[in-house]
Write a protein that holds these residues in place. Structure first.
Motif, PDB file in Angstrom:
ATOM      1  N   ALA A 548      48.995  50.460   1.072  1.00  0.00           N
ATOM      2  CA  ALA A 548      48.173  50.937  -0.044  1.00  0.00           C
ATOM      3  C   ALA A 548      48.772  52.238  -0.557  1.00  0.00           C
ATOM      4  N   TRP A 549      48.830  52.395  -1.866  1.00  0.00           N
ATOM      5  CA  TRP A 549      49.395  53.618  -2.443  1.00  0.00           C
ATOM      6  C   TRP A 549      48.518  54.108  -3.588  1.00  0.00           C
ATOM      7  N   SER A 550      48.668  55.385  -3.884  1.00  0.00           N
ATOM      8  CA  SER A 550      47.861  56.013  -4.925  1.00  0.00           C
ATOM      9  C   SER A 550      48.702  57.043  -5.664  1.00  0.00           C
ATOM     10  N   PHE A 551      48.187  57.505  -6.809  1.00  0.00           N
ATOM     11  CA  PHE A 551      48.877  58.498  -7.630  1.00  0.00           C
ATOM     12  C   PHE A 551      47.982  59.719  -7.799  1.00  0.00           C
ATOM     13  N   ALA A 552      48.618  60.866  -7.970  1.00  0.00           N
ATOM     14  CA  ALA A 552      47.873  62.089  -8.229  1.00  0.00           C
ATOM     15  C   ALA A 552      47.113  61.975  -9.545  1.00  0.00           C
ATOM     16  N   SER A 553      46.017  62.702  -9.654  1.00  0.00           N
ATOM     17  CA  SER A 553      45.184  62.621 -10.865  1.00  0.00           C
ATOM     18  C   SER A 553      45.927  63.091 -12.104  1.00  0.00           C
ATOM     19  N   THR A 554      46.955  63.928 -11.915  1.00  0.00           N
ATOM     20  CA  THR A 554      47.720  64.439 -13.062  1.00  0.00           C
ATOM     21  C   THR A 554      48.839  63.498 -13.485  1.00  0.00           C
ATOM     22  N   CYS A 555      49.004  62.385 -12.772  1.00  0.00           N
ATOM     23  CA  CYS A 555      50.116  61.474 -13.059  1.00  0.00           C
ATOM     24  C   CYS A 555      49.830  60.636 -14.297  1.00  0.00           C
ATOM     25  N   ASP A 556      50.826  60.537 -15.173  1.00  0.00           N
ATOM     26  CA  ASP A 556      50.746  59.659 -16.341  1.00  0.00           C
ATOM     27  C   ASP A 556      51.368  58.319 -15.968  1.00  0.00           C
ATOM     28  N   THR A 557      50.525  57.397 -15.500  1.00  0.00           N
ATOM     29  CA  THR A 557      51.036  56.099 -15.035  1.00  0.00           C
ATOM     30  C   THR A 557      51.429  55.177 -16.180  1.00  0.00           C
ATOM     31  N   SER A 558      51.143  55.591 -17.415  1.00  0.00           N
ATOM     32  CA  SER A 558      51.500  54.730 -18.549  1.00  0.00           C
ATOM     33  C   SER A 558      53.010  54.617 -18.729  1.00  0.00           C
ATOM     34  N   THR A 559      53.757  55.558 -18.151  1.00  0.00           N
ATOM     35  CA  THR A 559      55.220  55.486 -18.273  1.00  0.00           C
ATOM     36  C   THR A 559      55.842  54.532 -17.266  1.00  0.00           C
ATOM     37  N   ILE A 560      55.046  54.051 -16.300  1.00  0.00           N
ATOM     38  CA  ILE A 560      55.568  53.171 -15.250  1.00  0.00           C
ATOM     39  C   ILE A 560      55.517  51.729 -15.733  1.00  0.00           C
ATOM     40  N   VAL A 561      56.641  51.039 -15.646  1.00  0.00           N
ATOM     41  CA  VAL A 561      56.705  49.644 -16.079  1.00  0.00           C
ATOM     42  C   VAL A 561      56.908  48.694 -14.908  1.00  0.00           C
ATOM     43  N   GLN A 562      57.214  49.229 -13.727  1.00  0.00           N
ATOM     44  CA  GLN A 562      57.444  48.347 -12.590  1.00  0.00           C
ATOM     45  C   GLN A 562      57.231  49.121 -11.295  1.00  0.00           C
ATOM     46  N   THR A 563      56.671  48.425 -10.299  1.00  0.00           N
ATOM     47  CA  THR A 563      56.491  48.990  -8.964  1.00  0.00           C
ATOM     48  C   THR A 563      57.136  48.048  -7.962  1.00  0.00           C
ATOM     49  N   ASN A 564      58.018  48.561  -7.109  1.00  0.00           N
ATOM     50  CA  ASN A 564      58.749  47.749  -6.147  1.00  0.00           C
ATOM     51  C   ASN A 564      58.371  48.158  -4.723  1.00  0.00           C
TER      52      ASN A 564
END
Length: 724
Positions: A548-564
């Motif tokens: 399981a993984w998570s991102f910081a609240s300040t992270c802009d995940t809209s720039t991520i197109v793929q997770t490996n």
């Protein structure tokens, strides 16, 4: 430079203070000249013995090649004596061949004492015309005379330090011996250093001769240069700048700081410059170059003479002058450039000699510094008054990708009189960056461009607006929207430096479009791994690692197109990608390892942004949690019930064992590495059944971890009851 002294080879003296830090104050000044090594300590505040360490660094061609450290002791006494006061002139700069002459004096504030003057310098060791210092006999006050008839043999890159010392004859034995029985009486001194710079004389009487046939100028100066026989003489260098200015010809040899550019070197006493353009004034200076000549390689320790007097040159305006090379249309195939030039000046073209008909021929070359000139247009007139057709639009060009250079040839009565200067279009280049675009442009013109206006067309717009005025040839446009198209062009303002010519000269670059990009890396996720070894509520026989993984609240995940998802097994050194997701909403993954029956391994998560940049999470490694228990009895009597000694089943996470079984006398009767054991009660030495008895065992357990196979620190041990 000064460094703390060492108390051992690897450690500094504890609590060391530099001399000026002992009762520091405005009067307690201690410093070292990094170039000359001269140490000056003014007004020590406390008597005693001081130790300093000096680090000397040796460089060759800018590279450090060696160091050495030297220690020095300084004795400071408290006495009723006062030092003498020395008076010397300021530093001196002199041209080789001139004489240096000055007086040095000193006096002592203590009546009855005599002062002795001495001096030391490498200047006194010159073979020819060595410097001389003659001091009067000790007195108070006392004086001396320094004399030096310099010549070219004394030229050197560095200044000559001349050290002067005034010493009193203090001899108060009682005062010193009462305070410091170990000290001998010491006189006091005042030491000062004067620096003499000897510069090479300037090349003399430079003159310019204009060669109109090829629009060039011949520069010449007196031969038999005074210092040409010096072993350090290398050659002459020619320096030029646009515009003439009556600069003071002082001892400053740094012409670049005055706007001059070195354009050539020569061992002759003449030079022809064929790179000047009609319409400008040029200033020239000649300099003699000196340096040490190694057997191989370039000269070292170079220095220059004083520059010659300025020569001011202007070509006559009897040839065309280009005013415009202006990009009118940007295209890969239908681009166009407007070229405009002037006709020769009526007051400077001798039409009685250079008679009609007159012809202009326009030439074009590819690139900013193109040389493949070909004629593209010509126009003629039967009289000077009719010579008015001085512009042309060059079409069907690739102005989007190329710059072009032009020049105009002038013909009178079928005789070629010469060419205008060459001038190129302004060529703009762009480099996309994070939410910005960097613009840079260049040109090669006969005139000087002094200001630029940056124009921009916004995404979706049809018009250009000015956004900046700059004097440099670079500009960064910031605050842009990623993946949107922005277009630019440059408006250049220039002029010739001769009054009366058209100004300002305005020329546009081509249009250039680009797209700002996102150069930032995607956010790094934080990974956690769970399994039944960590969480006892999970199924014990389910060999699954739950990621399981998570991102910081300040992270802009809209720039991520793929997770490996990447995994490395316990017996491998290479990570392999085991899954991939195109949605950032996926934040968990279950890795099924039931086939391997082992949880051991390492994981990390990789995020990929639109700009292809990648970021990885923290790496999590997990180990197996072995379960392995042994019974204390078995009955190997061939009744198919409990005939073999095995671990209590099922066991988990054990890769191998090291088990040894002994009888009551300590003799080995069985051993195995098989975690299933399967001992049938026979002696391994003779394959005979062992008697009913109690046997002792020691069993080391090996299990799988992320770092390979590991052994439990404590073995299993105990007793086995064998019944027949």
């Amino acid at each position: 430079m000064l460094i703390p002294p060492k108390q051992s080879q690897t450690s500094n003296v504890n609590g060391y203070l530099y001399p000026n830090q002992i009762r520091s104050g405005l009067n307690n000044q201690f410093n070292i000249n990094a170039n000359t090594g001269e140490i000056i300590w003014e007004y020590p505040q406390l008597s005693g013995i001081y130790n300093i360490a000096i680090l000397i660094k040796e460089y060759r061609a800018g590279l450090l090649i060696g160091t050495v450290v030297r220690d020095m002791q300084i004795f400071v006494d408290s006495t009723n004596n006062r030092p003498p006061v020395l008076q010397i002139p300021q530093n001196i700069c002199v041209v080789a061949g001139d004489s240096v002459r000055f007086s040095v004096s000193a006096s002592d504030p203590d009546a009855g004492q005599l002062v002795t003057l001495t001096s030391n310098s490498t200047a006194y060791n010159q073979i020819v015309n060595s410097a001389v210092f003659v001091a009067n006999p000790p007195n108070n006050p006392v004086s001396g005379l320094f004399r030096w008839k310099t010549d070219c043999a004394h030229l050197n890159k560095n200044d000559y330090p001349i050290l002067f010392k005034a010493t009193d004859n203090f001899d108060d034995l009682h005062s010193l011996r009462v305070q410091h029985n170990d000290f001998e009486p010491q006189p006091l001194v005042d030491i000062k250093t004067l620096y003499i710079r000897i510069v090479a004389p300037a090349p003399q009487n430079p003159v310019a001769q204009i060669i109109t046939s090829n629009s060039s100028v011949k520069i010449s100066w007196d031969s038999l240069y005074l210092c040409s026989n010096n072993t350090k003489f290398l050659n002459f260098s020619i320096w030029r700048k646009i515009r003439c200015a009556a600069t003071l010809n002082n001892y400053n040899t740094e012409l670049a700081a005055q706007g001059y550019q070195k354009i050539s070197t020569t061992n002759l006493y003449t030079f022809i410059d064929n790179t000047i353009d009609v319409g400008n004034e040029y200033s020239y200076k000649i300099v003699a170059e000196f340096g040490d000549k190694p057997a191989q390689g370039v000269p070292i320790n170079t220095f220059r003479s004083i520059a010659s007097e300025e020569i001011c040159v202007r070509l006559p305006l009897d040839l065309p002058i280009i005013y415009n090379v202006d990009v009118r249309n940007t295209s890969t195939s239908t681009g166009s450039i407007y070229i405009e030039w002037s006709r020769p000046s009526a007051s400077e073209l001798d039409t009685t000699i250079n008679i009609a008909p007159y012809t202009f021929v326009l030439y074009r070359a590819d690139g900013i510094n193109g040389t493949n000139f070909t004629p593209i247009h010509s126009v003629s007139a039967n009289s000077y008054s009719l010579l008015n057709d001085t512009s042309f639009i060059d079409t069907n060009l690739n102005t989007e990708e190329n710059s072009y250079t032009y020049k105009v040839m002038f013909i009178a009565n079928n005789d070629t009189l010469g060419f205008s200067g060459t001038s190129s279009s302004v060529f703009l280049q762009t480099t996309p960056d994070y939410k910005s675009i960097v613009l840079s442009w260049s040109s090669n013109t006969a005139w000087e461009n002094y200001e630029y206006v940056v124009y921009r067309k916004l995404p979706g717009s049809t018009t250009y607006d000015s956004i900046a005025i700059v004097s440099t040839t670079t500009f960064r446009d910031t605050g842009l929207i990623i993946d949107s198209t922005y277009c630019y062009k440059i408006k250049a303002f220039g002029q010739y430096n001769i009054l009366g010519l058209k100004q300002p000269l305005i020329n546009f670059s081509q249009e250039k479009c680009d797209v700002p990009i996102d150069t930032t890396s995607p956010c790094a996720p934080t990974l956690a791994v769970d399994n039944f070894c960590k969480n006892t509520t999970l199924t014990q026989d389910d060999f699954v690692n739950y990621l399981a993984w998570s991102f910081a609240s300040t992270c802009d995940t809209s720039t991520i197109v793929q997770t490996n998802v990447y995994y490395k097994s316990y017996n491998s050194s290479v990570y392999v990608q085991i899954d991939s997701f195109s949605r950032t909403s996926v934040l968990a993954y279950a890795h099924d390892l039931n086939t391997l029956k082992s949880l051991a391994g390492c994981y990390y998560i990789e995020t990929v942004a639109k700009n292809k940049k990648r970021t990885i999470s923290n790496i999590i490694c997990v180990d197996d949690c072995p379960i392995y228990e042994l019974p204390n009895t078995f009955t190997p009597n061939a009744d198919n019930q409990n005939d073999l000694f095995t671990p209590i089943l099922p066991y988990r996470g054990v890769s191998k064992i090291d088990m040894k079984v002994y009888n009551r006398w300590g003799n080995l009767v069985f051993e195995t590495n098989n975690p299933d054991i399967n001992w049938n009660g026979m002696d391994i030495k003779n394959d005979k059944d062992l008697n009913t008895a109690v046997y002792y065992y020691v069993c080391y357990i090996y299990y799988k971890t992320a770092n390979g196979e590991q052994k439990l620190s404590e073995p299993l041990s105990g007793y086995i009851h064998l019944f027949r």
